[in-house]
Scaffold this motif. Sequence first.
Motif, PDB file in Angstrom:
ATOM      1  N   ALA A 199      22.491 -43.358  16.957  1.00  0.00           N
ATOM      2  CA  ALA A 199      24.109 -43.327  16.699  1.00  0.00           C
ATOM      3  C   ALA A 199      24.325 -42.399  15.026  1.00  0.00           C
ATOM      4  O   ALA A 199      25.244 -42.219  15.653  1.00  0.00           O
ATOM      5  CB  ALA A 199      24.095 -44.735  15.850  1.00  0.00           C
ATOM      6  N   ALA A 200      23.579 -42.822  14.399  1.00  0.00           N
ATOM      7  CA  ALA A 200      23.706 -41.719  13.068  1.00  0.00           C
ATOM      8  C   ALA A 200      23.287 -40.710  13.727  1.00  0.00           C
ATOM      9  O   ALA A 200      24.436 -39.444  12.358  1.00  0.00           O
ATOM     10  CB  ALA A 200      22.589 -42.242  11.521  1.00  0.00           C
ATOM     11  N   LEU A 201      22.581 -39.959  13.813  1.00  0.00           N
ATOM     12  CA  LEU A 201      22.431 -38.363  13.838  1.00  0.00           C
ATOM     13  C   LEU A 201      23.036 -37.821  15.321  1.00  0.00           C
ATOM     14  O   LEU A 201      23.918 -36.108  15.047  1.00  0.00           O
ATOM     15  CB  LEU A 201      20.700 -38.054  14.833  1.00  0.00           C
ATOM     16  CG  LEU A 201      19.953 -38.302  13.604  1.00  0.00           C
ATOM     17  CD1 LEU A 201      18.371 -38.406  14.044  1.00  0.00           C
ATOM     18  CD2 LEU A 201      20.342 -38.013  12.457  1.00  0.00           C
ATOM     19  N   LEU A 202      23.561 -38.445  16.282  1.00  0.00           N
ATOM     20  CA  LEU A 202      24.456 -38.524  17.128  1.00  0.00           C
ATOM     21  C   LEU A 202      26.352 -38.069  16.641  1.00  0.00           C
ATOM     22  O   LEU A 202      27.164 -37.693  16.805  1.00  0.00           O
ATOM     23  CB  LEU A 202      24.875 -39.056  18.189  1.00  0.00           C
ATOM     24  CG  LEU A 202      23.813 -38.896  19.649  1.00  0.00           C
ATOM     25  CD1 LEU A 202      23.782 -40.151  19.962  1.00  0.00           C
ATOM     26  CD2 LEU A 202      23.392 -37.724  20.174  1.00  0.00           C
ATOM     27  N   THR A 203      26.296 -38.839  15.158  1.00  0.00           N
ATOM     28  CA  THR A 203      27.956 -38.970  14.939  1.00  0.00           C
ATOM     29  C   THR A 203      27.891 -37.823  13.729  1.00  0.00           C
ATOM     30  O   THR A 203      28.990 -38.455  13.138  1.00  0.00           O
ATOM     31  CB  THR A 203      28.274 -41.030  14.581  1.00  0.00           C
ATOM     32  OG1 THR A 203      27.562 -41.056  13.532  1.00  0.00           O
ATOM     33  CG2 THR A 203      28.382 -41.050  16.132  1.00  0.00           C
ATOM     34  N   THR A 204      27.305 -37.473  13.258  1.00  0.00           N
ATOM     35  CA  THR A 204      27.352 -36.657  11.838  1.00  0.00           C
ATOM     36  C   THR A 204      27.250 -35.657  11.939  1.00  0.00           C
ATOM     37  O   THR A 204      26.970 -34.901  13.222  1.00  0.00           O
ATOM     38  CB  THR A 204      26.021 -36.870  11.056  1.00  0.00           C
ATOM     39  OG1 THR A 204      26.214 -36.232   9.840  1.00  0.00           O
ATOM     40  CG2 THR A 204      24.900 -36.752  11.991  1.00  0.00           C
ATOM     41  N   GLN A 205      28.089 -34.717  11.117  1.00  0.00           N
ATOM     42  CA  GLN A 205      28.398 -33.195  11.550  1.00  0.00           C
ATOM     43  C   GLN A 205      27.251 -32.848  10.703  1.00  0.00           C
ATOM     44  O   GLN A 205      27.213 -31.304  11.464  1.00  0.00           O
ATOM     45  CB  GLN A 205      29.609 -32.169  10.267  1.00  0.00           C
ATOM     46  CG  GLN A 205      31.021 -33.205  11.830  1.00  0.00           C
ATOM     47  CD  GLN A 205      31.120 -33.431  13.108  1.00  0.00           C
ATOM     48  OE1 GLN A 205      30.768 -32.073  12.961  1.00  0.00           O
ATOM     49  NE2 GLN A 205      31.282 -34.233  14.017  1.00  0.00           N
ATOM     50  N   GLU A 206      26.696 -33.174   9.823  1.00  0.00           N
ATOM     51  CA  GLU A 206      25.104 -32.485   8.888  1.00  0.00           C
ATOM     52  C   GLU A 206      24.054 -32.728   9.480  1.00  0.00           C
ATOM     53  O   GLU A 206      23.374 -33.980  10.142  1.00  0.00           O
ATOM     54  CB  GLU A 206      25.661 -32.336   7.393  1.00  0.00           C
ATOM     55  CG  GLU A 206      26.995 -31.652   7.098  1.00  0.00           C
ATOM     56  CD  GLU A 206      26.846 -30.349   7.172  1.00  0.00           C
ATOM     57  OE1 GLU A 206      25.948 -29.687   7.896  1.00  0.00           O
ATOM     58  OE2 GLU A 206      28.286 -30.064   7.768  1.00  0.00           O
ATOM     59  N   PRO A 207      22.922 -31.793   9.442  1.00  0.00           N
ATOM     60  CA  PRO A 207      21.552 -32.664  10.139  1.00  0.00           C
ATOM     61  C   PRO A 207      21.239 -33.819   8.202  1.00  0.00           C
ATOM     62  O   PRO A 207      22.053 -33.466   7.353  1.00  0.00           O
ATOM     63  CB  PRO A 207      20.842 -31.327   9.037  1.00  0.00           C
ATOM     64  CG  PRO A 207      21.527 -30.142   9.494  1.00  0.00           C
ATOM     65  CD  PRO A 207      22.854 -30.479   9.179  1.00  0.00           C
ATOM     66  N   LEU A 208      20.414 -34.425   8.725  1.00  0.00           N
ATOM     67  CA  LEU A 208      19.884 -35.606   7.987  1.00  0.00           C
ATOM     68  C   LEU A 208      18.403 -35.927   7.504  1.00  0.00           C
ATOM     69  O   LEU A 208      17.810 -35.673   8.358  1.00  0.00           O
ATOM     70  CB  LEU A 208      20.661 -36.785   8.422  1.00  0.00           C
ATOM     71  CG  LEU A 208      22.035 -36.956   8.432  1.00  0.00           C
ATOM     72  CD1 LEU A 208      22.479 -38.015   9.419  1.00  0.00           C
ATOM     73  CD2 LEU A 208      22.667 -36.970   6.959  1.00  0.00           C
ATOM     74  N   PRO A 209      18.594 -35.848   6.015  1.00  0.00           N
ATOM     75  CA  PRO A 209      16.698 -35.836   6.224  1.00  0.00           C
ATOM     76  C   PRO A 209      16.428 -37.051   6.501  1.00  0.00           C
ATOM     77  O   PRO A 209      17.279 -37.766   6.292  1.00  0.00           O
ATOM     78  CB  PRO A 209      16.548 -35.389   4.734  1.00  0.00           C
ATOM     79  CG  PRO A 209      18.472 -35.454   4.359  1.00  0.00           C
ATOM     80  CD  PRO A 209      19.435 -35.626   5.462  1.00  0.00           C
ATOM     81  N   VAL A 210      14.830 -36.831   5.881  1.00  0.00           N
ATOM     82  CA  VAL A 210      14.430 -38.608   6.545  1.00  0.00           C
ATOM     83  C   VAL A 210      14.874 -39.727   5.351  1.00  0.00           C
ATOM     84  O   VAL A 210      15.090 -40.761   5.713  1.00  0.00           O
ATOM     85  CB  VAL A 210      12.508 -38.546   6.391  1.00  0.00           C
ATOM     86  CG1 VAL A 210      12.516 -40.341   6.879  1.00  0.00           C
ATOM     87  CG2 VAL A 210      12.308 -37.669   7.700  1.00  0.00           C
ATOM     88  N   ASN A 211      15.118 -39.055   4.236  1.00  0.00           N
ATOM     89  CA  ASN A 211      15.203 -40.230   3.262  1.00  0.00           C
ATOM     90  C   ASN A 211      17.121 -40.676   3.483  1.00  0.00           C
ATOM     91  O   ASN A 211      17.131 -40.978   2.774  1.00  0.00           O
ATOM     92  CB  ASN A 211      14.994 -38.935   1.832  1.00  0.00           C
ATOM     93  CG  ASN A 211      13.349 -38.920   1.273  1.00  0.00           C
ATOM     94  OD1 ASN A 211      12.822 -39.885   2.082  1.00  0.00           O
ATOM     95  ND2 ASN A 211      13.075 -38.360   0.764  1.00  0.00           N
ATOM     96  N   GLU A 212      17.228 -39.395   3.774  1.00  0.00           N
ATOM     97  CA  GLU A 212      18.721 -39.708   3.286  1.00  0.00           C
ATOM     98  C   GLU A 212      19.098 -41.341   5.084  1.00  0.00           C
ATOM     99  O   GLU A 212      19.699 -42.514   4.809  1.00  0.00           O
ATOM    100  CB  GLU A 212      19.667 -39.039   4.160  1.00  0.00           C
ATOM    101  CG  GLU A 212      21.124 -38.922   4.829  1.00  0.00           C
ATOM    102  CD  GLU A 212      21.913 -39.341   3.015  1.00  0.00           C
ATOM    103  OE1 GLU A 212      23.287 -40.046   2.781  1.00  0.00           O
ATOM    104  OE2 GLU A 212      21.360 -39.141   2.143  1.00  0.00           O
ATOM    105  N   LEU A 213      18.271 -41.061   5.640  1.00  0.00           N
ATOM    106  CA  LEU A 213      18.146 -41.581   6.936  1.00  0.00           C
ATOM    107  C   LEU A 213      17.938 -43.146   6.546  1.00  0.00           C
ATOM    108  O   LEU A 213      17.635 -44.269   7.345  1.00  0.00           O
ATOM    109  CB  LEU A 213      17.382 -41.695   8.378  1.00  0.00           C
ATOM    110  CG  LEU A 213      18.118 -40.231   9.273  1.00  0.00           C
ATOM    111  CD1 LEU A 213      17.221 -39.832  10.215  1.00  0.00           C
ATOM    112  CD2 LEU A 213      19.615 -40.810  10.063  1.00  0.00           C
TER     113      LEU A 213
END
Length: 209
Positions: free
Chosen positions: A28-42
């Motif tokens: 859900a987080a990755l499908l709804t974001t506009q930018e790549p997310l690093p693991v530390n952010e996740l």
Amino acid sequence: MSAQSTPPNQSDALDSLTPEKTRKILEAALLTTQEPLPVNELRKLFNHELSAALLAKLLEEIREKWRDSGVELVTVASGWRFQTKAEIQPYLDRLTPQKTPRYSRAIMETLAIIAYRQPVTRGDIEEIRGVSVSSSVLKTLTARGWIEAIGHRNVPGKPALFATTSQFLDDLNLRTLEELPPLEEMRSLIESNDNHQELPFAAPEASDR
């Protein structure tokens, strides 16, 4: 008077997480974001109580789950992101046609020099190319987010040192500079057309003599 119920604390909530639910949250987080997310952010999704190693494992499982679909989960310099598979994108482009960005030979050569020789000064680029570098070339690459000044060389005049950015790697679907294609492949791309080159990025048309 009835006793008020006590909401579960964050630790209790984490204890109730199953691997399946954790994967759903990550999706859900990755499908709804506009930018790549690093693991530390996740990790913020779970109050930093799930390890980076565990999340990386679950992300690989999500990648495998989506392997046969029209989108894929990939890792780039800035983190993880979902993106359309290359063979599917031409069909989606019919819904929102975009003009293919074209870049002059000067821009392509300058970008290649910075990518493979960084950090470099404007003088370095001019020495390698054998011609002067127009200010508009560096402005175009900077505005696109592909290069940035990272400091100054300790010589008279203190010329700016240019290097590529994470955005440059993200747009090429790369994680590190080590994943750049061999220099000969880049040279072949540049020399294949003396006037303009196409790059697989969505950007306005830019030109330079």
